[in-house]
Design a protein around this motif. Structure first.
Motif, mmCIF file in Angstrom:
data_model
loop_
_atom_site.group_PDB
_atom_site.id
_atom_site.type_symbol
_atom_site.label_atom_id
_atom_site.label_comp_id
_atom_site.label_asym_id
_atom_site.label_seq_id
_atom_site.Cartn_x
_atom_site.Cartn_y
_atom_site.Cartn_z
ATOM 1 N N LEU A 138 -12.084 -6.516 5.091
ATOM 2 C CA LEU A 138 -10.827 -7.237 5.296
ATOM 3 C C LEU A 138 -9.647 -6.383 4.844
ATOM 4 C CD1 LEU A 138 -12.017 -10.744 4.073
ATOM 5 C CD2 LEU A 138 -11.590 -10.052 6.442
ATOM 6 N N ALA A 139 -9.811 -5.635 3.762
ATOM 7 C CA ALA A 139 -8.748 -4.760 3.281
ATOM 8 C C ALA A 139 -8.427 -3.668 4.288
ATOM 9 C CB ALA A 139 -9.149 -4.140 1.942
ATOM 10 N N GLN A 140 -9.447 -3.145 4.968
ATOM 11 C CA GLN A 140 -9.186 -2.029 5.879
ATOM 12 C C GLN A 140 -8.452 -2.463 7.148
ATOM 13 O OE1 GLN A 140 -13.243 -0.786 5.798
ATOM 14 N NE2 GLN A 140 -13.713 -1.475 7.864
ATOM 15 N N HIS A 141 -8.259 -3.773 7.306
ATOM 16 C CA HIS A 141 -7.416 -4.264 8.406
ATOM 17 C C HIS A 141 -6.133 -4.921 7.898
ATOM 18 C CE1 HIS A 141 -10.127 -3.157 11.581
ATOM 19 N NE2 HIS A 141 -11.126 -3.604 10.848
ATOM 20 N N GLY A 142 -5.781 -4.629 6.630
ATOM 21 C CA GLY A 142 -4.465 -4.985 6.143
ATOM 22 C C GLY A 142 -4.363 -6.148 5.188
ATOM 23 N N ALA A 143 -5.480 -6.815 4.860
ATOM 24 C CA ALA A 143 -5.410 -7.935 3.925
ATOM 25 C C ALA A 143 -5.112 -7.431 2.515
ATOM 26 C CB ALA A 143 -6.720 -8.718 3.932
ATOM 27 N N GLN A 144 -4.410 -8.261 1.751
ATOM 28 C CA GLN A 144 -4.235 -7.993 0.325
ATOM 29 C C GLN A 144 -5.446 -8.601 -0.396
ATOM 30 O OE1 GLN A 144 -1.440 -9.163 -3.518
ATOM 31 N NE2 GLN A 144 -0.657 -9.608 -1.471
ATOM 32 N N GLU A 192 0.827 -1.194 0.000
ATOM 33 C CA GLU A 192 0.000 0.000 0.000
ATOM 34 C C GLU A 192 0.866 1.251 0.000
ATOM 35 O OE1 GLU A 192 -1.873 -0.974 3.665
ATOM 36 O OE2 GLU A 192 -3.701 -1.678 2.683
ATOM 37 N N PRO A 193 0.521 2.237 -0.818
ATOM 38 C CA PRO A 193 1.275 3.500 -0.842
ATOM 39 C C PRO A 193 0.923 4.367 0.355
ATOM 40 C CG PRO A 193 -0.581 3.648 -2.335
ATOM 41 C CD PRO A 193 -0.593 2.245 -1.777
ATOM 42 N N SER A 194 1.369 3.964 1.517
ATOM 43 C CA SER A 194 1.008 4.672 2.740
ATOM 44 C C SER A 194 2.231 4.765 3.635
ATOM 45 C CB SER A 194 -0.113 3.931 3.468
ATOM 46 O OG SER A 194 -0.299 4.487 4.756
ATOM 47 N N SER A 195 2.299 5.825 4.416
ATOM 48 C CA SER A 195 3.415 5.997 5.340
ATOM 49 C C SER A 195 3.214 5.230 6.634
ATOM 50 C CB SER A 195 3.596 7.489 5.654
ATOM 51 O OG SER A 195 2.415 8.005 6.256
ATOM 52 N N ARG A 196 2.023 4.646 6.822
ATOM 53 C CA ARG A 196 1.759 3.946 8.071
ATOM 54 C C ARG A 196 2.501 2.609 8.095
ATOM 55 N NH1 ARG A 196 -4.451 5.372 9.703
ATOM 56 N NH2 ARG A 196 -4.826 6.960 8.150
ATOM 57 N N ASN A 197 2.671 2.080 9.264
ATOM 58 C CA ASN A 197 3.368 0.800 9.430
ATOM 59 C C ASN A 197 2.412 -0.345 9.118
ATOM 60 O OD1 ASN A 197 4.965 -1.338 10.114
ATOM 61 N ND2 ASN A 197 4.958 -0.922 12.325
ATOM 62 N N THR A 198 2.271 -0.666 7.821
ATOM 63 C CA THR A 198 1.297 -1.668 7.418
ATOM 64 C C THR A 198 1.729 -3.078 7.765
ATOM 65 O OG1 THR A 198 2.254 -1.776 5.212
ATOM 66 C CG2 THR A 198 0.449 -0.226 5.544
ATOM 67 N N GLY A 199 3.030 -3.296 8.015
ATOM 68 C CA GLY A 199 3.489 -4.645 8.323
ATOM 69 C C GLY A 199 2.942 -5.185 9.626
ATOM 70 N N SER A 200 2.489 -4.303 10.526
ATOM 71 C CA SER A 200 1.986 -4.752 11.821
ATOM 72 C C SER A 200 0.461 -4.760 11.885
ATOM 73 C CB SER A 200 2.528 -3.840 12.933
ATOM 74 O OG SER A 200 2.016 -2.527 12.773
ATOM 75 N N ARG A 201 -0.202 -4.637 10.763
ATOM 76 C CA ARG A 201 -1.660 -4.606 10.761
ATOM 77 C C ARG A 201 -2.218 -6.007 11.024
ATOM 78 N NH1 ARG A 201 -3.890 -1.500 5.732
ATOM 79 N NH2 ARG A 201 -5.651 -1.156 7.163
ATOM 80 N N PRO A 202 -3.436 -6.095 11.542
ATOM 81 C CA PRO A 202 -3.975 -7.404 11.929
ATOM 82 C C PRO A 202 -3.935 -8.458 10.828
ATOM 83 C CG PRO A 202 -5.340 -5.673 12.839
ATOM 84 C CD PRO A 202 -4.344 -4.996 11.957
ATOM 85 N N LEU A 203 -4.299 -8.073 9.600
ATOM 86 C CA LEU A 203 -4.383 -9.057 8.512
ATOM 87 C C LEU A 203 -3.230 -8.948 7.524
ATOM 88 C CD1 LEU A 203 -8.223 -9.012 7.729
ATOM 89 C CD2 LEU A 203 -6.946 -10.465 9.316
ATOM 90 N N SER A 204 -2.127 -8.331 7.957
ATOM 91 C CA SER A 204 -0.957 -8.257 7.090
ATOM 92 C C SER A 204 -0.538 -9.661 6.671
ATOM 93 C CB SER A 204 0.193 -7.572 7.827
ATOM 94 O OG SER A 204 1.364 -7.582 7.048
ATOM 95 N N GLY A 205 -0.343 -9.862 5.378
ATOM 96 C CA GLY A 205 0.047 -11.173 4.853
ATOM 97 C C GLY A 205 -1.110 -12.059 4.454
ATOM 98 N N THR A 231 -4.087 -0.427 16.012
ATOM 99 C CA THR A 231 -3.981 -0.687 14.569
ATOM 100 C C THR A 231 -5.193 -0.074 13.861
ATOM 101 O OG1 THR A 231 -5.108 -2.825 14.775
ATOM 102 C CG2 THR A 231 -2.704 -2.831 14.914
ATOM 103 N N PRO A 232 -5.174 1.228 13.614
ATOM 104 C CA PRO A 232 -6.335 1.890 13.022
ATOM 105 C C PRO A 232 -6.732 1.268 11.689
ATOM 106 C CG PRO A 232 -4.715 3.495 13.776
ATOM 107 C CD PRO A 232 -4.053 2.165 13.854
ATOM 108 N N ALA A 233 -8.033 1.168 11.478
ATOM 109 C CA ALA A 233 -8.538 0.661 10.205
ATOM 110 C C ALA A 233 -8.452 1.761 9.153
ATOM 111 C CB ALA A 233 -9.986 0.197 10.359
ATOM 112 N N PHE A 234 -7.917 1.436 7.987
ATOM 113 C CA PHE A 234 -7.874 2.392 6.889
ATOM 114 C C PHE A 234 -7.722 1.620 5.583
ATOM 115 C CE2 PHE A 234 -3.434 1.758 8.021
ATOM 116 C CZ PHE A 234 -2.766 1.711 6.805
ATOM 117 N N LEU A 235 -8.083 2.280 4.493
ATOM 118 C CA LEU A 235 -8.005 1.678 3.162
ATOM 119 C C LEU A 235 -6.832 2.298 2.425
ATOM 120 C CD1 LEU A 235 -11.825 1.695 2.601
ATOM 121 C CD2 LEU A 235 -10.389 -0.354 2.651
ATOM 122 N N GLY A 236 -5.799 1.508 2.194
ATOM 123 C CA GLY A 236 -4.542 2.032 1.679
ATOM 124 C C GLY A 236 -4.457 2.171 0.178
#
Length: 472
Positions: A236-242, A204-217, A453-458
């Motif tokens: 699911l995307a707003q909590h880090g899923a691809q 995601e083109p974001s400055s936030r630390n997306t690697g620590s999001r709940p659904l990262s990976g 881990t704030p929910a957001f759409l990256g």
């Protein structure tokens, strides 16, 4: 029914840890929109279930808990996300075809037509033998018995619903078939060793630390259109899923919903009518964690992608099914949408009676769609947690009719229909703006607030087929 009690029902039905409920806080009160139904409780509870499931999955991976807060006003804004969507400070493309709506039949009943897809509109016009004009359609329908037209359109694979009272709905075989079913089901459909996804670099083109999001990976295939299924994928995307959205090249879509529900996802086209397309989807499935689909029951199984097929192809998959009228009964394969389920099941008649209206009235939002979408996302995360601790492949099943049945059990709000409507200006603080290929998109941001881990759409929304059919 309060949001707290509704969330407790969702959480306990999924056999989740009861102690986790102490970390959820609700604010706001009913009625938040003009309706006698407790739509605010439905919105708050289903969105809180998603937020808490994300927080608990993150705790499973990191051992760090966090507080989840849901405000009813923001939850209801999310349930109306397509209504508040703006593109370049103006309205998005039209959401509904002019022929869609309520019509009085020759025997004094009402029927609702759903003609937002061109082939559904053309099919209805052919049955009615009239021109594409609302007045002509109304005149043609006045020559029909309501129940006969309802069945004729259903037999033709078209989208309509006779307006029924709750009692008339309860007497139907379809209502009896789902009456004893739970709100949703999460069942084990195969064996696989316990597994957590590996965290992946941010896509995601974001400055936030997306690697620590709940659904990262976590990789999600989203084979759905319109609202309920796409809302699940978006949640699911707003909590880090691809999330990779898969459309068929021949399938119609509704432009504003592509924009609103496409946020946070990539979009590819795969044609399951040919062998090459099916092989492409099999390749994607082998590396997926969640397979989300909203086709009618049995449709994907005919292409080799039913729940058991996918579980054999990818042991450990979480397969999520979304449908209109449920998975049992004579209407299981009937085409349906949120508003049609409201009409068929007595919700529209109840709203009409409460308000003393001369015509049926729908809920002030697509509540069954949105709630079912959030329940599907919740079920997916609950199943991922089970996979992590006990292994297995899992099948999550939700339907609009079962969600509607649950909402009707909440009880009514006396004179709730007199509550003021909520305009765009009333929810501007709930919106976020992003640049996209559609223009500058203003849309509702996630309602659940997680303190760590704030929910957001990256990712901004993209046109259908904008990306390659592959994982990043």
């Amino acid at each position: 029914m309060t949001p707290e009690l509704a969330l407790d029902h969702i959480w306990s039905l999924a056999n989740c840890e009861p102690a986790a409920l102490r970390s959820v806080h609700f604010t706001g009160s009913e009625p938040g929109l003009p309706s006698v139904f407790r739509v605010g409780a439905l919105a708050s509870a289903t969105i809180a279930a998603v937020g808490l499931a994300a927080a608990e999955y993150h705790r499973l991976r990191t051992r760090h808990g966090q507080r989840v807060t849901v405000d009813m006003r923001r939850a209801l804004a999310s349930f109306r996300s397509e209504r508040y969507l703006r593109v370049d400070d103006g309205p998005p493309p039209a959401l509904r075809d002019p022929v869609t709506g309520f019509y009085e039949t020759g025997d004094g009943r009402w029927i609702q037509l759903h003609t937002n897809f061109a082939h559904h509109l053309n099919g209805v016009l052919k049955v009615l033998g009239c021109q594409n004009d609302r007045a002509a359609v109304a005149a043609a329908i006045r020559g029909w018995d309501g129940a006969t037209l309802d069945q004729t359109l259903a037999d033709a694979g078209l989208c309509a619903a006779l307006i029924r009272t709750p009692g008339e709905w309860a007497a139907l075989e379809q209502a009896k078939a789902i009456a004893g079913l739970p709100l949703f089901e999460i069942e084990r459909i195969g064996d696989a060793p316990p597994a957590l996804p590996k965290s992946s670099p941010s896509f995601e083109p974001s400055s936030r630390n997306t690697g620590s999001r709940p659904l990262s990976g976590v990789r999600v295939l989203d084979l759905s259109r319109i609202i309920a299924g796409p809302v699940a994928g978006r949640a699911l995307a707003q909590h880090g899923a691809q999330v990779l959205m898969i459309n068929g090249p021949h399938l119609p879509n509704i432009a504003p919903l592509v924009i609103d529900n496409g946020r946070g996802k990539r979009s590819a086209v795969v044609d399951l009518r040919d062998a090459a397309g099916r092989e492409t989807l099999r390749g994607l499935t082998r590396d997926a964690d969640v397979f989300l689909q909203a086709y009618r029951p049995g449709a994907l199984a005919a292409r080799g992608f039913g729940p058991e097929d996918v579980a054999r192809l990818r042991p450990g998959i979480v397969y999520v099914s979304v449908c209109a009228y449920g998975y049992e009964g004579p209407w299981a394969s009937r085409r349906g949408f949120d508003s049609l389920v409201q009409s068929a099941s007595g919700i529209a008649m109840t709203e009409q009676s409460a308000a003393g209206s001369t015509e049926p009235r729908h809920l002030p939002c697509q509540a069954l769609d949105h709630a079912t979408g959030y329940l599907a996302a919740f079920g997916a995360m609950a199943a991922l947690a089970r996979r992590a601790t006990e292994g297995g492949s899992w099948h999550v099943k939700v339907s609009l009719a079962q969600t509607g049945q649950w909402l009707q059990s909440f009880g009514k709000i006396a004179d709730g229909w007199q509550a003021p409507d909520v305009s765009l200006d009333d929810v501007r603080d709930c919106l976020v703006t992003v640049d996209s290929e559609f223009g500058r998109v203003q849309a509702v941001q996630p309602a659940e607030q997680l303190e760590e881990t704030p929910a957001f759409l990256g990712l901004p929304p993209s046109r259908i087929g904008a990306h390659d059919a592959k994982w990043l």
